[in-house]
Design a protein around this motif. Structure first.
Motif, PDB file in Angstrom:
ATOM      1  N   UNK A 109      -8.099  -6.294   0.764  1.00 12.70           N
ATOM      2  CA  UNK A 109      -8.828  -5.656   1.759  1.00 12.70           C
ATOM      3  C   UNK A 109      -8.346  -5.070   2.675  1.00 12.70           C
ATOM      4  N   UNK A 110      -7.460  -5.864   3.399  1.00  8.76           N
ATOM      5  CA  UNK A 110      -6.589  -5.634   4.678  1.00  8.76           C
ATOM      6  C   UNK A 110      -5.267  -5.326   4.448  1.00  8.76           C
ATOM      7  N   UNK A 111      -5.079  -3.767   5.040  1.00  4.14           N
ATOM      8  CA  UNK A 111      -3.519  -3.398   5.050  1.00  4.14           C
ATOM      9  C   UNK A 111      -3.165  -3.263   3.310  1.00  4.14           C
ATOM     10  N   UNK A 112      -4.042  -2.974   2.538  1.00  5.37           N
ATOM     11  CA  UNK A 112      -3.703  -2.673   1.231  1.00  5.37           C
ATOM     12  C   UNK A 112      -2.994  -1.221   1.242  1.00  5.37           C
ATOM     13  N   UNK A 113      -2.099  -1.223   0.214  1.00  8.23           N
ATOM     14  CA  UNK A 113      -1.480   0.390   0.080  1.00  8.23           C
ATOM     15  C   UNK A 113      -0.664   0.476  -1.133  1.00  8.23           C
ATOM     16  N   UNK A 114      -0.431   1.576  -1.451  1.00 11.99           N
ATOM     17  CA  UNK A 114       0.102   1.866  -2.868  1.00 11.99           C
ATOM     18  C   UNK A 114       0.961   3.133  -2.434  1.00 11.99           C
ATOM     19  N   UNK A 115       1.986   3.535  -3.275  1.00 10.50           N
ATOM     20  CA  UNK A 115       2.881   4.652  -2.993  1.00 10.50           C
ATOM     21  C   UNK A 115       2.227   5.869  -3.231  1.00 10.50           C
ATOM     22  N   UNK A 116       2.355   6.953  -2.551  1.00 13.80           N
ATOM     23  CA  UNK A 116       1.557   8.174  -2.855  1.00 13.80           C
ATOM     24  C   UNK A 116       1.978   8.922  -4.225  1.00 13.80           C
TER      25      UNK A 116
ATOM     26  N   UNK B  52      -7.121  13.841  -2.362  1.00 17.10           N
ATOM     27  CA  UNK B  52      -7.896  12.613  -3.046  1.00 17.10           C
ATOM     28  C   UNK B  52      -7.505  11.488  -2.003  1.00 17.10           C
ATOM     29  N   UNK B  53      -5.973  11.362  -1.737  1.00 17.69           N
ATOM     30  CA  UNK B  53      -5.565  10.294  -1.390  1.00 17.69           C
ATOM     31  C   UNK B  53      -6.024  10.329   0.165  1.00 17.69           C
ATOM     32  N   UNK B  54      -6.022  11.499   0.921  1.00 20.48           N
ATOM     33  CA  UNK B  54      -6.387  11.422   2.273  1.00 20.48           C
ATOM     34  C   UNK B  54      -8.089  11.065   2.309  1.00 20.48           C
ATOM     35  N   UNK B  55      -8.779  11.521   1.573  1.00 14.41           N
ATOM     36  CA  UNK B  55     -10.326  10.911   1.401  1.00 14.41           C
ATOM     37  C   UNK B  55     -10.434   9.480   1.096  1.00 14.41           C
ATOM     38  N   UNK B  56      -9.652   8.969   0.292  1.00 20.43           N
ATOM     39  CA  UNK B  56      -9.651   7.571  -0.162  1.00 20.43           C
ATOM     40  C   UNK B  56      -9.112   6.719   1.004  1.00 20.43           C
TER      41      UNK B  56
ATOM     42  N   UNK C 200      -7.174   2.489   2.704  1.00 16.97           N
ATOM     43  CA  UNK C 200      -6.141   2.250   1.711  1.00 16.97           C
ATOM     44  C   UNK C 200      -4.726   3.078   2.221  1.00 16.97           C
ATOM     45  N   UNK C 201      -3.886   2.467   2.369  1.00 21.32           N
ATOM     46  CA  UNK C 201      -2.543   3.305   2.602  1.00 21.32           C
ATOM     47  C   UNK C 201      -1.934   3.896   1.702  1.00 21.32           C
ATOM     48  N   UNK C 202      -1.513   5.003   1.818  1.00 16.04           N
ATOM     49  CA  UNK C 202      -0.433   5.704   0.717  1.00 16.04           C
ATOM     50  C   UNK C 202       0.834   6.078   1.230  1.00 16.04           C
ATOM     51  N   UNK C 203       1.630   4.996   1.030  1.00 12.40           N
ATOM     52  CA  UNK C 203       3.067   5.434   1.513  1.00 12.40           C
ATOM     53  C   UNK C 203       3.738   6.323   1.246  1.00 12.40           C
ATOM     54  N   UNK C 204       4.394   7.309   2.120  1.00  8.88           N
ATOM     55  CA  UNK C 204       5.013   8.299   1.862  1.00  8.88           C
ATOM     56  C   UNK C 204       4.122   9.651   1.641  1.00  8.88           C
ATOM     57  N   UNK C 205       2.965   9.610   1.974  1.00 12.61           N
ATOM     58  CA  UNK C 205       1.968  10.839   2.055  1.00 12.61           C
ATOM     59  C   UNK C 205       2.499  11.696   3.172  1.00 12.61           C
ATOM     60  N   UNK C 206       2.423  12.886   2.811  1.00 10.67           N
ATOM     61  CA  UNK C 206       3.181  13.837   3.819  1.00 10.67           C
ATOM     62  C   UNK C 206       2.273  14.128   4.894  1.00 10.67           C
ATOM     63  N   UNK C 207       0.818  14.087   4.870  1.00 13.12           N
ATOM     64  CA  UNK C 207       0.141  14.533   5.734  1.00 13.12           C
ATOM     65  C   UNK C 207      -1.161  13.714   5.725  1.00 13.12           C
TER      66      UNK C 207
END
Lengths: 179, 157
Positions: free
Chosen positions: B86-93, B104-108, B114-121
């Motif tokens: 729940x806290x600080x969870x992330x996956x690679x973009x 979709x990742x920005x909305x999520x 939920x973090x998306x590591x390496x997302x450009x924007x």
């Protein structure tokens, strides 16, 4: 606006001026949801609000006299509505069409929907319904035209309180300042 | 196809068939991008179409991130699922594999944090700029509902 909102015009001049204004309302369609479909239906041949002098699809907000907000306004969209309203030249009127734009409607508990466009722009006519039938918009337009017909622009611009017409509500404008 | 993905990546924990009859591959957050990349690049899989990505709030278990992929050559669909805390969870973009994953990742991200590591924007997409909070998390309070109870029947359990 010039001299017409500075002085009390003689009655015949006012009559002719208002007669011209009320039958050439260029409308800016701010359609945001399903209510926009009813608004478009009101402009087409079956209901045909052009016969009332309402001219759909102004070339842009700078050529429009009437703003019809039809649909669900979100907080993200609200600055765009404000911008359109501020681009329109005075004297300008606003119809809030449908429950969503009146008060949030079925999205009353949403985190993203603006609960009433009157938080963003001053509304002259409220048309309730979800969505309202095109006839309801026609009545809103006719009642707006009745209001324009015996309106003094000087009084309109000097007025401090807010008045609005509610379609299906009391006859004549309702003072909404204390609501 | 599943056996091939399992052998090639060694990253699939288990698979299931969803009630809709689609295959879902469960992976760990670290293997999220590995499996997705294999499904995208491997000529046997060839999942060229990114359908959607979203998450489900599973309360104590965390958030389940789901991506739905489709292959126009084999006419097959597949889901990849992973559970993040729940806290600080992330996956690679996944934006380096499918450009369309970006929205979709920005909305999520804005709805669940939920973090998306390496997302450009990674900035807000649908919410207004001053909005505070992540509205699709179950602990998010709807202030209007706090002031006034839901007038209809309670939602089914």
């Amino acid at each position: 606006m010039g001299v017409v909102d500075k002085v009390n015009l003689p009655q015949p001049v006012k009559f002719v001026l208002n007669w011209g204004r009320k039958y050439s309302l260029w409308v800016m369609n701010f359609g945001l949801a399903c209510c926009a479909i009813e608004l478009i239906a009101a402009s087409t041949s079956r209901h045909d609000f052009i016969r009332l002098g309402v001219i759909p699809v102004a070339h842009g907000p700078r050529q429009a006299d009437l703003l019809v907000v039809a649909g669900t306004l979100t907080d993200k969209m609200a600055p765009a509505l404000k911008r359109v309203w501020e681009q329109m030249p005075e004297p300008k009127y606003c119809i809030s069409f449908g429950s969503c734009s009146n008060c949030g409607g079925p999205f009353w508990d949403s985190y993203s929907v603006t609960k009433g466009v009157d938080q963003i722009v001053p509304v002259d006519v409220y048309v309730p319904g979800c969505p309202p039938r095109p006839e309801a918009l026609l009545e809103g337009i006719i009642r707006l035209q009745t209001m324009i017909a015996d309106e003094s622009l000087k009084e309109r611009f000097e007025r401090q309180h807010r008045e609005a017409i509610i379609v299906g509500g009391p006859v004549g404008p309702v003072d909404l300042s204390n609501r | 196809m599943i056996d091939h993905v399992k052998e090639a990546t060694g990253a699939v924990e288990r698979e299931e068939v969803t009630p809709q009859g689609q295959i879902a591959l469960h992976v760990t957050p670290a293997n999220w991008h590995v499996v997705a990349e294999h499904l995208r690049r491997c000529p046997r899989c060839n999942f060229g179409m990114f359908n959607w990505l979203s998450a489900v709030d599973m309360e104590d278990q965390g958030f389940e991130v789901i991506v739905h992929l489709y292959s126009a050559s084999s006419l097959q669909a597949v889901n990849i699922k992973t559970m993040v805390p729940r806290d600080g969870g992330s996956v690679r973009t996944l934006t380096d594999l499918w450009r369309g994953a970006s929205f979709h990742e920005r909305e999520c991200w804005e709805m669940f944090d939920i973090g998306f590591d390496g997302h450009p924007h990674l900035v807000k997409l649908l919410l207004a700029e001053p909005f505070v909070g992540h509205p699709l998390r179950k602990e998010f309070l709807l202030m209007t509902r706090e002031a006034k109870e839901w007038p209809g029947a309670k939602e089914p359990e």
